[in-house]
Design a protein around this motif. Sequence first.
Motif, PDB file in Angstrom:
ATOM      1  N   GLN A 225       0.841  -1.200   0.000  1.00  0.00           N
ATOM      2  CA  GLN A 225       0.000   0.000   0.000  1.00  0.00           C
ATOM      3  C   GLN A 225       0.876   1.248   0.000  1.00  0.00           C
ATOM      4  N   GLN A 226       1.938   1.260   0.800  1.00  0.00           N
ATOM      5  CA  GLN A 226       2.844   2.412   0.813  1.00  0.00           C
ATOM      6  C   GLN A 226       3.482   2.609  -0.556  1.00  0.00           C
ATOM      7  N   LEU A 227       3.862   1.526  -1.201  1.00  0.00           N
ATOM      8  CA  LEU A 227       4.466   1.621  -2.522  1.00  0.00           C
ATOM      9  C   LEU A 227       3.487   2.191  -3.535  1.00  0.00           C
ATOM     10  N   GLN A 228       2.260   1.710  -3.512  1.00  0.00           N
ATOM     11  CA  GLN A 228       1.257   2.208  -4.445  1.00  0.00           C
ATOM     12  C   GLN A 228       0.950   3.679  -4.197  1.00  0.00           C
ATOM     13  N   GLU A 229       0.940   4.081  -2.940  1.00  0.00           N
ATOM     14  CA  GLU A 229       0.655   5.481  -2.625  1.00  0.00           C
ATOM     15  C   GLU A 229       1.808   6.388  -3.024  1.00  0.00           C
ATOM     16  N   SER A 230       3.013   5.873  -3.027  1.00  0.00           N
ATOM     17  CA  SER A 230       4.169   6.704  -3.359  1.00  0.00           C
ATOM     18  C   SER A 230       4.415   6.789  -4.861  1.00  0.00           C
ATOM     19  N   MET A 231       3.795   5.909  -5.629  1.00  0.00           N
ATOM     20  CA  MET A 231       3.984   5.936  -7.082  1.00  0.00           C
ATOM     21  C   MET A 231       3.173   7.087  -7.655  1.00  0.00           C
ATOM     22  N   PRO A 232       3.710   7.746  -8.689  1.00  0.00           N
ATOM     23  CA  PRO A 232       2.963   8.862  -9.289  1.00  0.00           C
ATOM     24  C   PRO A 232       1.679   8.361  -9.948  1.00  0.00           C
ATOM     25  N   ALA A 233       0.697   9.227  -9.947  1.00  0.00           N
ATOM     26  CA  ALA A 233      -0.611   8.852 -10.499  1.00  0.00           C
ATOM     27  C   ALA A 233      -0.557   8.719 -12.015  1.00  0.00           C
ATOM     28  N   GLU A 234       0.252   9.542 -12.670  1.00  0.00           N
ATOM     29  CA  GLU A 234       0.340   9.486 -14.128  1.00  0.00           C
ATOM     30  C   GLU A 234       1.306   8.384 -14.544  1.00  0.00           C
ATOM     31  N   SER A 235       1.004   7.770 -15.655  1.00  0.00           N
ATOM     32  CA  SER A 235       1.915   6.742 -16.145  1.00  0.00           C
ATOM     33  C   SER A 235       3.022   7.412 -16.948  1.00  0.00           C
ATOM     34  N   ARG A 236       4.211   6.907 -16.808  1.00  0.00           N
ATOM     35  CA  ARG A 236       5.351   7.494 -17.501  1.00  0.00           C
ATOM     36  C   ARG A 236       5.853   6.515 -18.543  1.00  0.00           C
ATOM     37  N   SER A 237       6.363   7.064 -19.609  1.00  0.00           N
ATOM     38  CA  SER A 237       6.912   6.205 -20.648  1.00  0.00           C
ATOM     39  C   SER A 237       8.424   6.124 -20.469  1.00  0.00           C
ATOM     40  N   LEU A 238       9.038   5.220 -21.205  1.00  0.00           N
ATOM     41  CA  LEU A 238      10.488   5.090 -21.136  1.00  0.00           C
ATOM     42  C   LEU A 238      11.189   6.339 -21.653  1.00  0.00           C
ATOM     43  N   ARG A 239      10.570   7.089 -22.558  1.00  0.00           N
ATOM     44  CA  ARG A 239      11.174   8.328 -23.068  1.00  0.00           C
ATOM     45  C   ARG A 239      11.378   9.329 -21.932  1.00  0.00           C
ATOM     46  N   ASP A 240      10.512   9.297 -20.944  1.00  0.00           N
ATOM     47  CA  ASP A 240      10.666  10.199 -19.789  1.00  0.00           C
ATOM     48  C   ASP A 240      11.902   9.834 -18.971  1.00  0.00           C
ATOM     49  N   GLU A 241      12.359   8.599 -19.123  1.00  0.00           N
ATOM     50  CA  GLU A 241      13.495   8.131 -18.340  1.00  0.00           C
ATOM     51  C   GLU A 241      14.831   8.422 -19.014  1.00  0.00           C
ATOM     52  N   ILE A 242      14.834   8.812 -20.285  1.00  0.00           N
ATOM     53  CA  ILE A 242      16.085   9.087 -21.011  1.00  0.00           C
ATOM     54  C   ILE A 242      16.701  10.360 -20.443  1.00  0.00           C
ATOM     55  N   PRO A 243      17.991  10.322 -20.137  1.00  0.00           N
ATOM     56  CA  PRO A 243      18.653  11.535 -19.618  1.00  0.00           C
ATOM     57  C   PRO A 243      18.586  12.663 -20.632  1.00  0.00           C
ATOM     58  N   PRO A 244      18.618  13.916 -20.195  1.00  0.00           N
ATOM     59  CA  PRO A 244      18.432  15.056 -21.085  1.00  0.00           C
ATOM     60  C   PRO A 244      19.538  15.221 -22.129  1.00  0.00           C
ATOM     61  N   HIS A 245      20.719  14.694 -21.922  1.00  0.00           N
ATOM     62  CA  HIS A 245      21.793  14.899 -22.877  1.00  0.00           C
ATOM     63  C   HIS A 245      21.708  14.009 -24.110  1.00  0.00           C
ATOM     64  N   TYR A 246      20.695  13.145 -24.211  1.00  0.00           N
ATOM     65  CA  TYR A 246      20.541  12.308 -25.395  1.00  0.00           C
ATOM     66  C   TYR A 246      19.677  12.991 -26.415  1.00  0.00           C
TER      67      TYR A 246
END
Length: 66
Positions: free
Chosen positions: A45-66
């Motif tokens: 329950q703590q894990l689910q509450e701490s996860m962001p409500a919006e779903s993120r794609s892998l593109r959001d995880e790419i560092p900015p210098h790419y």
Amino acid sequence: MDDRLTELEIKAGFAEDLLEALNQTVFRQQQQIEQLQREVRALRQQLQESMPAESRSLRDEIPPHY
């Protein structure tokens, strides 16, 4: 014959003591299992509450210098 009966009574007494000890062990283990299950549910329950409500794609995880 009396010796044999006495021996059987002694064995039955030991068996009863062993059975009681085993029952207590199983009872304690069941309590521990139930406590661990409650803790796992709370952690989930703590894990689910701490996860962001919006779903993120892998593109959001790419560092900015790419």
